[in-house]
Write a protein that holds these residues in place. Structure first.
Motif, PDB file in Angstrom:
ATOM      1  N   VAL B  20       0.849  -1.193   0.000  1.00 47.79           N
ATOM      2  CA  VAL B  20       0.000   0.000   0.000  1.00 47.79           C
ATOM      3  C   VAL B  20       0.879   1.235   0.000  1.00 47.79           C
ATOM      4  CG1 VAL B  20      -1.708   1.337   1.284  1.00 47.79           C
ATOM      5  CG2 VAL B  20      -1.876  -1.166   1.198  1.00 47.79           C
ATOM      6  N   LEU B  21       0.574   2.144  -0.905  1.00 47.64           N
ATOM      7  CA  LEU B  21       1.239   3.440  -0.940  1.00 47.64           C
ATOM      8  C   LEU B  21       0.236   4.486  -0.457  1.00 47.64           C
ATOM      9  CD1 LEU B  21       2.982   3.181  -4.426  1.00 47.64           C
ATOM     10  CD2 LEU B  21       3.833   2.446  -2.197  1.00 47.64           C
ATOM     11  N   ASN B  22       0.739   5.456   0.279  1.00 44.22           N
ATOM     12  CA  ASN B  22      -0.131   6.447   0.891  1.00 44.22           C
ATOM     13  C   ASN B  22       0.070   7.842   0.319  1.00 44.22           C
ATOM     14  OD1 ASN B  22      -1.334   4.803   3.160  1.00 44.22           O
ATOM     15  ND2 ASN B  22       0.845   4.509   3.530  1.00 44.22           N
ATOM     16  N   CYS B  23      -1.015   8.573   0.264  1.00 42.91           N
ATOM     17  CA  CYS B  23      -1.009   9.963  -0.214  1.00 42.91           C
ATOM     18  C   CYS B  23      -1.941  10.754   0.697  1.00 42.91           C
ATOM     19  CB  CYS B  23      -1.492  10.007  -1.658  1.00 42.91           C
ATOM     20  SG  CYS B  23      -1.786  11.666  -2.337  1.00 42.91           S
ATOM     21  N   SER B  24      -1.467  11.867   1.215  1.00 50.01           N
ATOM     22  CA  SER B  24      -2.325  12.709   2.039  1.00 50.01           C
ATOM     23  C   SER B  24      -2.272  14.140   1.530  1.00 50.01           C
ATOM     24  CB  SER B  24      -1.909  12.653   3.516  1.00 50.01           C
ATOM     25  OG  SER B  24      -0.582  13.113   3.679  1.00 50.01           O
ATOM     26  N   SER B  73      -5.562   9.202   0.352  1.00 51.30           N
ATOM     27  CA  SER B  73      -5.764   8.235  -0.716  1.00 51.30           C
ATOM     28  C   SER B  73      -4.719   7.147  -0.563  1.00 51.30           C
ATOM     29  CB  SER B  73      -5.638   8.890  -2.091  1.00 51.30           C
ATOM     30  OG  SER B  73      -5.726   7.929  -3.122  1.00 51.30           O
ATOM     31  N   THR B  74      -5.089   5.932  -0.936  1.00 49.36           N
ATOM     32  CA  THR B  74      -4.130   4.840  -0.929  1.00 49.36           C
ATOM     33  C   THR B  74      -4.129   4.163  -2.294  1.00 49.36           C
ATOM     34  OG1 THR B  74      -5.725   3.215  -0.136  1.00 49.36           O
ATOM     35  CG2 THR B  74      -4.438   4.378   1.528  1.00 49.36           C
ATOM     36  N   LEU B  75      -2.979   3.665  -2.664  1.00 50.59           N
ATOM     37  CA  LEU B  75      -2.832   2.847  -3.867  1.00 50.59           C
ATOM     38  C   LEU B  75      -2.383   1.466  -3.415  1.00 50.59           C
ATOM     39  CD1 LEU B  75      -2.848   2.626  -6.984  1.00 50.59           C
ATOM     40  CD2 LEU B  75      -0.409   3.198  -6.921  1.00 50.59           C
ATOM     41  N   TYR B  76      -3.225   0.488  -3.681  1.00 49.80           N
ATOM     42  CA  TYR B  76      -2.956  -0.892  -3.290  1.00 49.80           C
ATOM     43  C   TYR B  76      -2.485  -1.646  -4.527  1.00 49.80           C
ATOM     44  CZ  TYR B  76      -4.091  -5.705  -1.805  1.00 49.80           C
ATOM     45  OH  TYR B  76      -4.049  -7.046  -1.509  1.00 49.80           O
ATOM     46  N   ILE B  77      -1.334  -2.306  -4.399  1.00 44.63           N
ATOM     47  CA  ILE B  77      -0.809  -3.122  -5.491  1.00 44.63           C
ATOM     48  C   ILE B  77      -0.778  -4.567  -5.016  1.00 44.63           C
ATOM     49  CG2 ILE B  77       1.119  -3.539  -7.061  1.00 44.63           C
ATOM     50  CD1 ILE B  77       1.968  -0.632  -6.684  1.00 44.63           C
ATOM     51  N   ALA B  78      -1.494  -5.408  -5.712  1.00 42.48           N
ATOM     52  CA  ALA B  78      -1.562  -6.822  -5.345  1.00 42.48           C
ATOM     53  C   ALA B  78      -0.505  -7.623  -6.096  1.00 42.48           C
ATOM     54  CB  ALA B  78      -2.946  -7.372  -5.664  1.00 42.48           C
TER      55      ALA B  78
END
Lengths: 115, 111
Positions: B20-24, B73-78
Motif C-alpha cells: 500500500v502506498l499512501n497519499c495525504s 488516498s491509498t494505492l494498493y498493489i496486489a
C-alpha cells in the motif's frame, strides 16, 4: 497522434542562450499543460492552455519564460537567457477538455541542462 | 495552500507481496485525484483517476481509494512484480487547472 510528443528529448545549452521546447498534444485534446520537474523540487505547474481562451500563466517562474500554442494544437515553451536553475525536466500534458475530468496524458519530457 | 505528502518516500518489498502506498493532502476541497507512475528518465504514466464523488477505482492489480474528508488516498498493489518498480506519484486537482503533486514514493520490488 497516439500520445503526447515532446521534442527534443534532451537539450544541453549554455547559460544565457535561449531555448525552445516543443509539445504535440494528442489530436483533439483542447487542454494543454506544461510542468517542470526539478531535482528535489517535485513537479510544479507552469502554464495551461484551453482552446482559444487566454492561457493561465500563473506558474511561470519569471518573465524569461513564455509559451504559445498555435492553432489550438502544438505548443512551444521558450526560455530566454537560460540560467543554471532552469535545468530540469519539462513535461507537457494534454486532456480532452479542461477540468481534468478525463485525466491527463503526459509526454516523456525534455531534459534541459544549462551549463 | 494545498500540500500533498506521500509516505514512505521509498519502499522495498519482495516480489509477490501486496503493498500500500499512501497519499495525504491538506485541503479536502478537491475535484479529483490521480495516481501516476514514473520510470527513470521517463514521463508520467497515468494509473488511476478518482473523481471527488468516488471512493475507489480499480485497474487490474491496482486499487486506489479516496477518503476526501480525511484527506487521504491509498494505492494498493496486489501480487507485486519486478516490473512494478518505479516512482509513484499522486496529484490532486482543485479549483483551477493546476495539479498539485505529491513528493512521490520510490518503489523497488525485489525478485
Amino acid at each position: 497522434g497516439a500520445g503526447v510528443s515532446q521534442s527534443p528529448s534532451n537539450k544541453v545549452t549554455e547559460k544565457g542562450k535561449d531555448v525552445e521546447l516543443r509539445c504535440d498534444p494528442i489530436s483533439g485534446h483542447t487542454a494543454l499543460y506544461w510542468y517542470r520537474q526539478s531535482l528535489g523540487q517535485g513537479l510544479e505547474f507552469l502554464i495551461y492552455f484551453q482552446g482559444n481562451s487566454a492561457p493561465d500563466k500563473s506558474g511561470l517562474p519569471s518573465d524569461r519564460f513564455s509559451a504559445e500554442r498555435t492553432g489550438g494544437s502544438v505548443s512551444t515553451l521558450t526560455i530566454q537567457r537560460t540560467q543554471q536553475e532552469d535545468s530540469a525536466v519539462y513535461l507537457c500534458a494534454s486532456s480532452p477538455t479542461g477540468g481534468g475530468f478525463y485525466g491527463y496524458t503526459f509526454g516523456s519530457g525534455t531534459r534541459l541542462t544549462v551549463v | 495552500k494545498q500540500e500533498v505528502t506521500q509516505i514512505p518516500a521509498a519502499l522495498s518489498v519482495p516480489e509477490g507481496e501486496n503493498l500500500v502506498l499512501n497519499c495525504s493532502f491538506t485541503d479536502s476541497a478537491i475535484y479529483n485525484l490521480q495516481w501516476f507512475r514514473q520510470d527513470p528518465g521517463k514521463g508520467l504514466t497515468s494509473l488511476l483517476l478518482i473523481q471527488s464523488s468516488q471512493r475507489e477505482q480499480t485497474s487490474g492489480r491496482l486499487n486506489a481509494s479516496l477518503d476526501k474528508s480525511s484527506g487521504r488516498s491509498t494505492l494498493y498493489i496486489a501480487a507485486s512484480q519486478p516490473g512494478d518498480s518505479a516512482t509513484y506519484l499522486c496529484a490532486v486537482r482543485q479549483r483551477g487547472e493546476k495539479l498539485t503533486f505529491g513528493t512521490g514514493t520510490r518503489l523497488t520490488i525485489i525478485p
